[in-house]
Design a protein around this motif. Structure first.
Motif, PDB file in Angstrom:
ATOM      1  N   PHE A  45     -11.225  -7.837 -13.120  1.00 54.62           N
ATOM      2  CA  PHE A  45     -11.348  -8.641 -14.283  1.00 54.62           C
ATOM      3  C   PHE A  45     -10.225  -9.599 -14.683  1.00 54.62           C
ATOM      4  N   ASP A  46      -8.871  -8.950 -14.159  1.00 56.05           N
ATOM      5  CA  ASP A  46      -7.688  -9.818 -14.471  1.00 56.05           C
ATOM      6  C   ASP A  46      -7.972 -11.225 -13.922  1.00 56.05           C
ATOM      7  N   THR A  47      -7.151 -12.116 -14.514  1.00 54.52           N
ATOM      8  CA  THR A  47      -7.733 -13.498 -14.244  1.00 54.52           C
ATOM      9  C   THR A  47      -6.068 -14.342 -13.807  1.00 54.52           C
ATOM     10  N   VAL A  48      -5.094 -13.705 -14.123  1.00 56.42           N
ATOM     11  CA  VAL A  48      -3.943 -14.340 -13.526  1.00 56.42           C
ATOM     12  C   VAL A  48      -3.152 -13.669 -12.991  1.00 56.42           C
ATOM     13  N   ALA A  49      -2.774 -13.858 -11.711  1.00 55.78           N
ATOM     14  CA  ALA A  49      -1.974 -13.293 -10.597  1.00 55.78           C
ATOM     15  C   ALA A  49      -0.681 -12.688 -11.301  1.00 55.78           C
ATOM     16  N   PHE A  50      -0.072 -11.566 -11.121  1.00 53.29           N
ATOM     17  CA  PHE A  50       1.263 -11.017 -11.381  1.00 53.29           C
ATOM     18  C   PHE A  50       2.238 -11.040 -10.581  1.00 53.29           C
TER      19      PHE A  50
ATOM     20  N   VAL B 140      -1.298   8.343   4.777  1.00 53.40           N
ATOM     21  CA  VAL B 140      -1.620   8.106   3.177  1.00 53.40           C
ATOM     22  C   VAL B 140      -0.508   8.900   2.478  1.00 53.40           C
ATOM     23  N   ARG B 141       0.095   8.396   1.411  1.00 55.85           N
ATOM     24  CA  ARG B 141       1.197   9.040   0.905  1.00 55.85           C
ATOM     25  C   ARG B 141       1.267   8.578  -0.657  1.00 55.85           C
ATOM     26  N   PRO B 142       2.024   9.192  -1.434  1.00 52.79           N
ATOM     27  CA  PRO B 142       2.109   8.485  -2.805  1.00 52.79           C
ATOM     28  C   PRO B 142       2.815   7.151  -2.723  1.00 52.79           C
ATOM     29  N   GLY B 143       2.598   6.280  -3.791  1.00 55.00           N
ATOM     30  CA  GLY B 143       3.276   4.924  -3.846  1.00 55.00           C
ATOM     31  C   GLY B 143       4.702   5.050  -4.499  1.00 55.00           C
ATOM     32  N   THR B 144       5.447   4.322  -3.789  1.00 53.29           N
ATOM     33  CA  THR B 144       6.698   4.314  -4.353  1.00 53.29           C
ATOM     34  C   THR B 144       6.968   2.681  -4.909  1.00 53.29           C
ATOM     35  N   GLU B 145       8.521   2.779  -5.604  1.00 57.15           N
ATOM     36  CA  GLU B 145       8.891   1.395  -6.006  1.00 57.15           C
ATOM     37  C   GLU B 145       9.062   0.713  -4.891  1.00 57.15           C
ATOM     38  N   ASP B 146       9.391   1.044  -3.746  1.00 59.79           N
ATOM     39  CA  ASP B 146       9.253   0.104  -2.486  1.00 59.79           C
ATOM     40  C   ASP B 146       8.316  -0.402  -2.150  1.00 59.79           C
ATOM     41  N   ASP B 147       7.114  -0.036  -2.461  1.00 58.02           N
ATOM     42  CA  ASP B 147       5.908  -0.694  -2.281  1.00 58.02           C
ATOM     43  C   ASP B 147       5.450  -1.802  -3.451  1.00 58.02           C
ATOM     44  N   LEU B 148       6.125  -1.820  -4.353  1.00 62.74           N
ATOM     45  CA  LEU B 148       5.882  -2.637  -5.348  1.00 62.74           C
ATOM     46  C   LEU B 148       5.330  -4.098  -5.098  1.00 62.74           C
ATOM     47  N   GLY B 149       6.245  -4.727  -4.257  1.00 62.46           N
ATOM     48  CA  GLY B 149       5.631  -6.138  -3.624  1.00 62.46           C
ATOM     49  C   GLY B 149       4.485  -6.265  -2.790  1.00 62.46           C
ATOM     50  N   ALA B 150       4.383  -5.299  -1.965  1.00 64.91           N
ATOM     51  CA  ALA B 150       3.097  -5.359  -1.388  1.00 64.91           C
ATOM     52  C   ALA B 150       1.900  -4.890  -2.076  1.00 64.91           C
ATOM     53  N   LEU B 151       2.174  -4.010  -2.942  1.00 66.12           N
ATOM     54  CA  LEU B 151       0.875  -3.576  -4.005  1.00 66.12           C
ATOM     55  C   LEU B 151       0.829  -4.758  -4.803  1.00 66.12           C
ATOM     56  N   THR B 152       1.717  -5.362  -5.343  1.00 63.62           N
ATOM     57  CA  THR B 152       1.259  -6.526  -6.044  1.00 63.62           C
ATOM     58  C   THR B 152       0.491  -7.650  -5.592  1.00 63.62           C
ATOM     59  N   ALA B 153       1.061  -8.156  -4.123  1.00 65.06           N
ATOM     60  CA  ALA B 153       0.183  -9.057  -3.476  1.00 65.06           C
ATOM     61  C   ALA B 153      -0.967  -8.813  -3.017  1.00 65.06           C
ATOM     62  N   LEU B 154      -1.369  -7.454  -2.580  1.00 66.53           N
ATOM     63  CA  LEU B 154      -2.839  -6.973  -2.434  1.00 66.53           C
ATOM     64  C   LEU B 154      -3.705  -7.251  -3.596  1.00 66.53           C
ATOM     65  N   TYR B 155      -3.007  -6.498  -4.682  1.00 68.46           N
ATOM     66  CA  TYR B 155      -3.764  -6.740  -5.871  1.00 68.46           C
ATOM     67  C   TYR B 155      -4.206  -8.228  -6.479  1.00 68.46           C
ATOM     68  N   ASN B 156      -3.127  -8.893  -6.321  1.00 64.36           N
ATOM     69  CA  ASN B 156      -3.280 -10.499  -6.450  1.00 64.36           C
ATOM     70  C   ASN B 156      -4.342 -11.245  -5.501  1.00 64.36           C
ATOM     71  N   HIS B 157      -4.543 -10.630  -4.407  1.00 65.22           N
ATOM     72  CA  HIS B 157      -5.775 -11.135  -3.541  1.00 65.22           C
ATOM     73  C   HIS B 157      -6.864 -10.968  -4.466  1.00 65.22           C
ATOM     74  N   TYR B 158      -7.167  -9.843  -5.055  1.00 67.38           N
ATOM     75  CA  TYR B 158      -8.296  -9.514  -5.621  1.00 67.38           C
ATOM     76  C   TYR B 158      -8.601 -10.403  -6.918  1.00 67.38           C
ATOM     77  N   VAL B 159      -7.338 -10.589  -7.667  1.00 64.53           N
ATOM     78  CA  VAL B 159      -7.433 -11.269  -8.926  1.00 64.53           C
ATOM     79  C   VAL B 159      -7.619 -12.843  -8.445  1.00 64.53           C
ATOM     80  N   ARG B 160      -7.215 -13.279  -7.464  1.00 68.98           N
ATOM     81  CA  ARG B 160      -7.414 -14.671  -7.245  1.00 68.98           C
ATOM     82  C   ARG B 160      -8.818 -14.995  -6.612  1.00 68.98           C
TER      83      ARG B 160
END
Length: 172
Positions: free
Chosen positions: A36-41, A10-30
């Protein structure tokens, strides 16, 4: 902490993680009503969110990864509870675990790291909203000392139906 045969870091998140974090969050969006976000980012749309979580202060982003940091297994955040100044000593927390890493203790590991990081900050209370039903999330929050303080009925509409959100509170 071990997850299968792989040690989790476990470590602090960095800009290098942005793509993977977005993909993970978008799974929960879709796929879920957990957010309660309804459109992927796109990653660029999520960049301001990532940058709002520095390595210090009350608003944190912690990621759980495999030892080589190539796979993000989940993340946790603390962010502003409400935008008005009197709320600055309260944070809202959340945890998102990759679908393939569920039930492996990742959420527990992440919350442990988050609350350890917040221990030295001027934060008095943490709040978490849990879309219902979500027994696993309720158990995780209760394990960390959160208690249910109320439920907003049918507060969000997603996937053609209304969802309740149970609110939990923890003293810090």
């Amino acid at each position: 902490m071990a997850s299968g045969r792989t040690e989790v870091q476990v470590r602090p998140g960095t800009e290098d993680d942005l793509g993977a974090l977005t993909a993970l969050y978008n799974h929960y969006v879709r796929e879920t009503a957990i957010t309660f976000d309804t459109v992927a980012f796109t990653p660029e749309e999520r960049r301001p969110w990532l940058l709002s979580h520095p390595e210090d202060g009350p608003y944190r982003l912690m990621v759980a990864t495999t030892p080589d940091s190539r796979e993000i297994l989940g993340y946790t955040t603390s962010g502003p509870y409400r935008p008005k100044p009197a709320y600055t000593t309260s944070v809202e927390t959340s945890v998102y675990v990759a679908p393939q890493a569920g039930r492996g203790g990742i959420g527990t590991l992440l919350y442990g790291a988050l609350f350890e990081a917040l221990a030295g900050e001027d934060v008095h209370r943490a709040y978490a909203g849990i879309a219902q039903p979500n027994a696993a999330s309720a158990r995780l929050h209760e394990r960390f000392g959160f208690r249910h303080v109320g439920t907003h009925r049918e507060v969000g509409r997603k996937f053609g139906r209304y969802w309740d959100v149970a609110w939990y509170e923890k003293a810090l």
